[in-house]
Design an enzyme around this catalytic site. Sequence first.
Site, short mmCIF file in Angstrom:
data_model
loop_
_atom_site.label_atom_id
_atom_site.label_comp_id
_atom_site.label_asym_id
_atom_site.label_seq_id
_atom_site.Cartn_x
_atom_site.Cartn_y
_atom_site.Cartn_z
N CYS A 75 0.75 -1.30 0.01
CA CYS A 75 0.12 0.19 0.09
C CYS A 75 0.90 1.24 0.05
O CYS A 75 1.65 1.26 0.82
CB CYS A 75 -0.72 -0.02 1.21
SG CYS A 75 -1.61 1.63 1.89
N GLU A 76 0.53 2.06 -0.88
CA GLU A 76 1.27 3.33 -0.81
C GLU A 76 1.30 4.33 0.27
O GLU A 76 2.01 5.11 0.29
CB GLU A 76 1.41 3.99 -2.22
CG GLU A 76 0.15 4.57 -2.74
CD GLU A 76 -0.24 5.26 -3.96
OE1 GLU A 76 -1.00 6.19 -4.20
OE2 GLU A 76 0.46 4.51 -4.80
N HIS A 77 0.21 4.42 0.92
CA HIS A 77 -0.10 5.07 1.95
C HIS A 77 0.38 4.68 3.28
O HIS A 77 1.03 5.44 4.05
CB HIS A 77 -1.63 5.27 2.27
CG HIS A 77 -2.27 5.49 1.18
ND1 HIS A 77 -3.72 5.24 0.59
CD2 HIS A 77 -2.09 6.52 0.10
CE1 HIS A 77 -3.89 5.75 -0.55
NE2 HIS A 77 -3.12 6.50 -0.86
N HIS A 78 0.68 3.52 3.35
CA HIS A 78 1.50 2.92 4.83
C HIS A 78 2.55 1.78 4.63
O HIS A 78 2.96 1.47 5.61
CB HIS A 78 0.03 2.35 5.75
CG HIS A 78 -0.81 3.22 6.05
ND1 HIS A 78 -2.05 3.05 5.33
CD2 HIS A 78 -0.94 4.00 6.67
CE1 HIS A 78 -2.69 3.85 5.74
NE2 HIS A 78 -2.38 4.65 6.41
N GLN A 116 -4.95 -0.30 -4.91
CA GLN A 116 -5.34 -1.64 -5.51
C GLN A 116 -6.36 -0.92 -6.95
O GLN A 116 -6.00 -1.79 -7.92
CB GLN A 116 -6.39 -2.40 -4.72
CG GLN A 116 -7.01 -3.54 -5.38
CD GLN A 116 -7.82 -4.39 -4.76
OE1 GLN A 116 -7.58 -4.44 -3.32
NE2 GLN A 116 -8.99 -4.98 -5.08
N HIS A 144 -6.27 -5.93 3.00
CA HIS A 144 -5.29 -5.09 3.26
C HIS A 144 -4.80 -5.18 4.49
O HIS A 144 -5.73 -4.86 5.41
CB HIS A 144 -5.87 -3.59 2.59
CG HIS A 144 -6.19 -3.43 1.14
ND1 HIS A 144 -5.32 -2.76 0.46
CD2 HIS A 144 -7.02 -4.21 0.36
CE1 HIS A 144 -5.73 -2.64 -0.73
NE2 HIS A 144 -6.86 -3.76 -0.65
N CYS A 146 -3.14 -2.79 5.84
CA CYS A 146 -3.21 -1.50 6.55
C CYS A 146 -4.78 -1.17 7.09
O CYS A 146 -4.87 -0.35 7.97
CB CYS A 146 -2.96 -0.49 5.46
SG CYS A 146 -4.07 -0.51 4.03
#
Length: 192
Positions: A75-78, A116, A144, A146
């Site tokens: 995940c590019e956020h976490h 995704q 996910h 995250c």
Amino acid sequence: MTKPLSEHYEAILRGLGEDPERGGLVGTPDRAAKAMQFLTEGYQQDLQTIVNGAVFESDNDEMVVVQNIEFYSLCEHHMLPFIGKAHIAYLPTGRVLGLSKFARIVDMFARRLQIQESLTRQVALAVEEVTQATGVGVIMEAKHMCMMMRGVQKQNSSMMTSVMLGSFRENQATRAEFLNLARGSSGFFDRG
């Protein structure tokens, strides 16, 4: 390239209050750097190299479906993993793609920092580009970390995304055929 990355992992350990020289952590920054490079190796890959000429002439113009392609991404956020399966379908127009190339295309895009929704679209566009198909459909379902390990901590949640291109988007019967075939696969859409 691993050395600067390794130094950053050492700084992270120190920032957590750990001692990178502690027995269990000796070498961890180097191992973490190598692992991250592997998990993001898709940045070093390109579509033409992955396909490697494995597009073959065929008179088949019926739907081809490749099911249950396992993937994992970050995940590019976490920067936490998400793990799932992909279904890919296309309608060939005189060209078919070698079977293993579908998994390689999925991996090339999955092994990057991702969401995704983008991953699903990138896979669909790549299959369309390589095959010149009249239609492409991609469905991905993933869990996910995250969402499972932090934040709302929902262990049974999953996310499903789809991208339909060409006749899969324009023709309801084509879309329905793909969705019915995907439903019939082992484990996909399994809600019980």
